[in-house]
Design an enzyme around this catalytic site. Structure first.
Site, PDB file in Angstrom:
ATOM      1  N   GLU A 133       0.785  -1.947  -0.586  1.00  0.00           N
ATOM      2  CA  GLU A 133       0.040   0.039  -0.211  1.00  0.00           C
ATOM      3  C   GLU A 133       0.791   1.827   0.247  1.00  0.00           C
ATOM      4  O   GLU A 133       0.604   2.215   0.655  1.00  0.00           O
ATOM      5  CB  GLU A 133      -1.391  -0.055   0.740  1.00  0.00           C
ATOM      6  CG  GLU A 133      -1.452  -1.173   1.115  1.00  0.00           C
ATOM      7  CD  GLU A 133      -2.983  -1.059   1.907  1.00  0.00           C
ATOM      8  OE1 GLU A 133      -2.819  -0.765   3.145  1.00  0.00           O
ATOM      9  OE2 GLU A 133      -3.402  -2.694   2.422  1.00  0.00           O
TER      10      GLU A 133
ATOM     11  N   ASN B 268       2.049  -4.378  -3.173  1.00  0.00           N
ATOM     12  CA  ASN B 268       0.873  -5.408  -3.401  1.00  0.00           C
ATOM     13  C   ASN B 268       0.068  -3.552  -2.634  1.00  0.00           C
ATOM     14  O   ASN B 268       0.589  -2.934  -2.022  1.00  0.00           O
ATOM     15  CB  ASN B 268       0.731  -6.184  -1.958  1.00  0.00           C
ATOM     16  CG  ASN B 268      -0.447  -6.680  -1.656  1.00  0.00           C
ATOM     17  OD1 ASN B 268      -0.866  -7.515  -2.597  1.00  0.00           O
ATOM     18  ND2 ASN B 268      -1.053  -6.681  -0.329  1.00  0.00           N
TER      19      ASN B 268
ATOM     20  N   HIS C 125     -10.248  -5.615  -2.489  1.00  0.00           N
ATOM     21  CA  HIS C 125     -11.467  -5.531  -1.502  1.00  0.00           C
ATOM     22  C   HIS C 125     -12.330  -4.581  -3.069  1.00  0.00           C
ATOM     23  O   HIS C 125     -12.263  -3.637  -2.862  1.00  0.00           O
ATOM     24  CB  HIS C 125     -11.297  -4.839  -0.574  1.00  0.00           C
ATOM     25  CG  HIS C 125      -9.966  -5.692   0.075  1.00  0.00           C
ATOM     26  ND1 HIS C 125      -9.989  -6.603   0.797  1.00  0.00           N
ATOM     27  CD2 HIS C 125      -8.365  -5.536   0.453  1.00  0.00           C
ATOM     28  CE1 HIS C 125      -9.042  -7.414   1.335  1.00  0.00           C
ATOM     29  NE2 HIS C 125      -8.063  -6.350   1.028  1.00  0.00           N
TER      30      HIS C 125
ATOM     31  N   GLU D  47      -5.769 -10.165  -2.221  1.00  0.00           N
ATOM     32  CA  GLU D  47      -6.949 -10.133  -1.188  1.00  0.00           C
ATOM     33  C   GLU D  47      -8.580 -10.019  -1.438  1.00  0.00           C
ATOM     34  O   GLU D  47      -8.949  -9.570  -0.664  1.00  0.00           O
ATOM     35  CB  GLU D  47      -6.299  -8.631   0.384  1.00  0.00           C
ATOM     36  CG  GLU D  47      -5.336  -8.977   0.199  1.00  0.00           C
ATOM     37  CD  GLU D  47      -4.927  -7.971   0.977  1.00  0.00           C
ATOM     38  OE1 GLU D  47      -5.486  -6.919   1.164  1.00  0.00           O
ATOM     39  OE2 GLU D  47      -3.233  -7.542   1.311  1.00  0.00           O
TER      40      GLU D  47
ATOM     41  N   ASP E 114     -11.874  -9.973  -2.249  1.00  0.00           N
ATOM     42  CA  ASP E 114     -13.771 -10.336  -1.148  1.00  0.00           C
ATOM     43  C   ASP E 114     -14.470  -9.164  -1.331  1.00  0.00           C
ATOM     44  O   ASP E 114     -14.221  -8.160  -2.176  1.00  0.00           O
ATOM     45  CB  ASP E 114     -13.832  -9.843   0.211  1.00  0.00           C
ATOM     46  CG  ASP E 114     -12.123  -9.064   0.364  1.00  0.00           C
ATOM     47  OD1 ASP E 114     -12.674  -8.243   0.157  1.00  0.00           O
ATOM     48  OD2 ASP E 114     -12.347  -9.168   1.452  1.00  0.00           O
TER      49      ASP E 114
HETATM   50  O1  G3I Z   1      -5.114  -9.093  17.973  1.00  0.00           O
HETATM   51  C1  G3I Z   1      -6.183  -7.588  18.778  1.00  0.00           C
HETATM   52  C2  G3I Z   1      -6.351  -8.662  20.082  1.00  0.00           C
HETATM   53  O2  G3I Z   1      -5.658  -9.023  21.298  1.00  0.00           O
HETATM   54  C3  G3I Z   1      -7.316  -7.383  20.660  1.00  0.00           C
HETATM   55  O3  G3I Z   1      -8.522  -7.827  21.541  1.00  0.00           O
HETATM   56  C4  G3I Z   1      -8.219  -7.121  19.620  1.00  0.00           C
HETATM   57  C5  G3I Z   1      -8.646  -5.683  19.779  1.00  0.00           C
HETATM   58  O4  G3I Z   1      -9.519  -4.851  18.886  1.00  0.00           O
HETATM   59  O5  G3I Z   1      -7.832  -6.229  18.231  1.00  0.00           O
HETATM   60  C6  G3I Z   1      -6.609  -7.364  18.167  1.00  0.00           C
HETATM   61  O6  G3I Z   1      -6.182  -6.917  16.529  1.00  0.00           O
HETATM   62  C7  G3I Z   1      -6.811  -7.073  15.820  1.00  0.00           C
HETATM   63  C8  G3I Z   1      -5.901  -7.316  14.397  1.00  0.00           C
HETATM   64  O7  G3I Z   1      -6.298  -7.311  13.114  1.00  0.00           O
HETATM   65  C9  G3I Z   1      -6.178  -9.168  14.418  1.00  0.00           C
HETATM   66  O8  G3I Z   1      -7.508  -9.478  14.723  1.00  0.00           O
HETATM   67  C10 G3I Z   1      -6.439  -5.286  15.262  1.00  0.00           C
HETATM   68  O9  G3I Z   1      -7.692  -4.545  16.206  1.00  0.00           O
HETATM   69  C11 G3I Z   1      -6.946  -5.443  14.024  1.00  0.00           C
HETATM   70  O10 G3I Z   1      -7.211  -4.078  13.246  1.00  0.00           O
HETATM   71  C12 G3I Z   1      -6.394  -6.308  12.875  1.00  0.00           C
HETATM   72  O11 G3I Z   1      -6.997  -6.186  11.883  1.00  0.00           O
HETATM   73  C13 G3I Z   1      -6.353  -6.943  10.381  1.00  0.00           C
HETATM   74  C14 G3I Z   1      -5.971  -5.225   9.612  1.00  0.00           C
HETATM   75  O12 G3I Z   1      -5.722  -5.359   8.006  1.00  0.00           O
HETATM   76  C15 G3I Z   1      -5.308  -4.081   9.343  1.00  0.00           C
HETATM   77  O13 G3I Z   1      -5.518  -3.330   9.509  1.00  0.00           O
HETATM   78  C16 G3I Z   1      -7.730  -7.318   9.839  1.00  0.00           C
HETATM   79  O14 G3I Z   1      -7.686  -8.706  10.526  1.00  0.00           O
HETATM   80  C17 G3I Z   1      -7.151  -8.004   8.779  1.00  0.00           C
HETATM   81  O15 G3I Z   1      -7.329  -8.254   8.028  1.00  0.00           O
HETATM   82  C18 G3I Z   1      -6.445  -6.273   7.904  1.00  0.00           C
HETATM   83  O16 G3I Z   1      -5.278  -6.640   6.806  1.00  0.00           O
HETATM   84  C19 G3I Z   1      -5.420  -6.199   5.545  1.00  0.00           C
HETATM   85  C20 G3I Z   1      -4.465  -6.280   4.618  1.00  0.00           C
HETATM   86  O17 G3I Z   1      -3.271  -6.966   5.963  1.00  0.00           O
HETATM   87  C21 G3I Z   1      -4.038  -4.843   4.191  1.00  0.00           C
HETATM   88  N1  G3I Z   1      -4.826  -4.942   3.110  1.00  0.00           N
HETATM   89  C22 G3I Z   1      -5.805  -4.383   3.466  1.00  0.00           C
HETATM   90  C23 G3I Z   1      -5.894  -5.645   4.553  1.00  0.00           C
HETATM   91  C24 G3I Z   1      -7.953  -5.387   5.123  1.00  0.00           C
HETATM   92  O18 G3I Z   1      -7.710  -4.355   6.138  1.00  0.00           O
END
Ligand code: G3I
Length: 442
Positions: free
Chosen positions: A139, A180, A216, A244, A246
């Site tokens: 990004e 990416n 996305h 990615e 969806d």
């Molecule tokens: O692990 C913590 C957990 O301990 C806590 O209780 C909880 C509370 O919010 O958060 C958890 O962490 C989260 C993490 O995902 C794991 O679930 C983060 O808050 C959350 O921000 C994070 O989101 C991820 C996101 O990237 C961050 O920007 C998504 O799972 C993930 O699917 C997403 O993936 C991104 C790609 O890397 C790049 N392209 C876009 C894509 C979608 O946003």
């Protein structure tokens, strides 16, 4: 479980086998802690590439400077090897999900450069020979195609990208190195920015092998230029991949929307297959129970090919069909070789009316799922319907079968009804199409 989506059964296609037969792969992002039970068995059985959703990001692996936690990433790589899967490493240099010490730390330019290349070297070297594709830089662009003002770009300029790729190549010469981004799937300003960036990197001899298009997408908004866009990047001499995928929608999802989503997953997969250098497709979570969409877009979801109970949705069969599956399922309608529609206003009052519609299969083969369309001749509108999902756009009406009346045997029929509004006139429509085929009126 929605109407016509058949539950998983022995006759369902195996996406990874279909992909192999087509010379490609089909992947999914995974959450490492969930790779047991049904989630683990579907991941292992259906996909031949996996991407850690979060476990390889900088904030996950180096939460404290110099102190590494590889447990999550190791678990995913081990799972992949046990299941004969490729791994897409995601991601090394990204403005998001950085550890706090990095995001909030103050470093000289030289120090930040060393920290960045050091991180790339450490992580890529740890998995040397075990990662097929790395998203080296994620990004890097703004929506208008200019460079995103990340910490890296702001301090180091565009050269941070070249440095990261060179460090990755040195650490694992066999891994394919990708850049990416999202919203670059179709042609447009951001995609043009990526195109120019890749041209500049190639001109400098930067070891970049591929461009990832995250995909996305929003239901009804799959870019019509997707395939042409993938092709123009391929023509630059790089591989491309959908990384990615969806396709989200407003909840609750209707049968008609899930049928449209099937067509769109099929179209995106087909676009990749049509481009020789498109190496494969990865979905960003295979089940609606493991998707980032509801957290980030409240009220939206249903974006993946399996529902939250691990049942394949129509989208799963759309992917399979793109990969050559001809076994049906998920609303594959079968050919309409003859149809007749009778339309009757059953009662009418000053501004409203009730109508009944019978769809007859006059052809020689069964229909498994139907969409009936007509155009109002005098500006009527549908207000509510039963035994079908009816929607209207302008004067065009679309009626999609309900769960119980989607299958119409040869010689059989299905009925549904609706209430409508009228003013001025309430002339019956004179032409109908069923799954695109013109019907007679009776
Ligand atoms: O692990 C913590 C957990 O301990 C806590 O209780 C909880 C509370 O919010 O958060 C958890 O962490 C989260 C993490 O995902 C794991 O679930 C983060 O808050 C959350 O921000 C994070 O989101 C991820 C996101 O990237 C961050 O920007 C998504 O799972 C993930 O699917 C997403 O993936 C991104 C790609 O890397 C790049 N392209 C876009 C894509 C979608 O946003």
């Amino acid at each position: 479980m929605v109407g016509f989506a058949a539950p998983a059964h022995a006759a369902d296609p195996v996406l990874r086998d279909l992909a192999t037969a087509k010379g490609t792969y089909y992947g999914t992002a995974v959450t490492g802690s969930k790779l047991t039970g049904t989630y683990g068995s579907v991941t292992g059985a259906q996909f031949d590439s996996i991407t850690p959703g979060n476990e390889m990001k900088w904030g996950s692996v180096e939460p404290t400077r110099g102190s590494f936690n590889w447990a999550g990433a190791d678990g995913i790589v081990n799972f992949a090897e046990a299941h004969g899967q490729k791994v897409r490493g995601h991601t090394l240099v990204w403005h998001s999900q950085m550890p706090n010490w990095l995001a909030n730390g103050t470093f000289s330019d030289a120090e930040l450069r060393t920290i960045t290349t050091g991180h790339v070297t450490t992580e890529v070297a740890r998995y040397k020979g075990r990662i097929d594709h790395w998203d080296v830089v994620n990004e890097p662009l703004n929506e208008d195609g200019t460079m995103r003002a990340s910490k890296f770009y702001t301090q180091l300029g565009e050269s941070y990208i070249a440095d990261a790729f060179r460090a990755a190549r040195a650490a694992d010469p066999a891994a394919k190195l990708y850049i990416n981004d999202y919203n670059t799937d179709g042609t447009g300003a951001k995609s043009n920015g990526m195109y120019s960036l890749v041209q500049r990197l190639k001109a400098q001899g930067v070891p970049i092998d591929g461009v990832g298009f995250q995909g996305h997408l929003i239901l009804g908004q799959v870019p019509s230029t997707l395939q042409a866009n993938l092709q123009r990047f391929a023509d630059l001499g790089v591989d491309v991949a959908i990384t990615e995928l969806d396709i989200r929608m407003t909840l609750p999802a209707t049968d008609a929307e899930l049928a449209q989503q099937k067509a769109e997953f099929k179209a995106v997969t087909s676009a990749c297959l049509a481009v020789t250098r498109c190496k494969g497709v990865t979905v960003w979570g295979f089940t609606d129970s493991d998707s980032w969409i509801p957290d980030v877009f409240p009220g939206q979801g249903a974006a993946t090919p399996y529902d939250a109970n691990f049942q394949p949705k129509p989208a799963y069969y759309g992917i399979a069909e793109a990969l050559g599956w001809t076994g049906g399922g998920g609303g594959d309608p079968g050919p309409v070789t003859g149809c007749a529609v009778s339309y009757a206003v059953q009662s009418q009052w000053n501004t409203g009316f009730t109508a009944g519609v019978t769809v007859r299969n006059t052809g020689s083969s069964a229909i498994d799922g139907w969409t009936l369309k007509w155009t109002w001749p005098s500006g009527q509108s549908v207000t509510s319907a039963w035994n079908a999902t009816v929607s209207q756009s302008g004067t065009q009406v679309t009626a999609v079968n309900a769960a119980h009346n989607g299958a119409i045997a040869a010689g059989g029929s299905a009925t549904f009804g609706f209430n409508g509004a009228w003013s001025g006139g309430n002339t019956a429509p004179s032409t109908f199409t069923l799954n695109g085929a013109a019907c007679t009126t009776a």
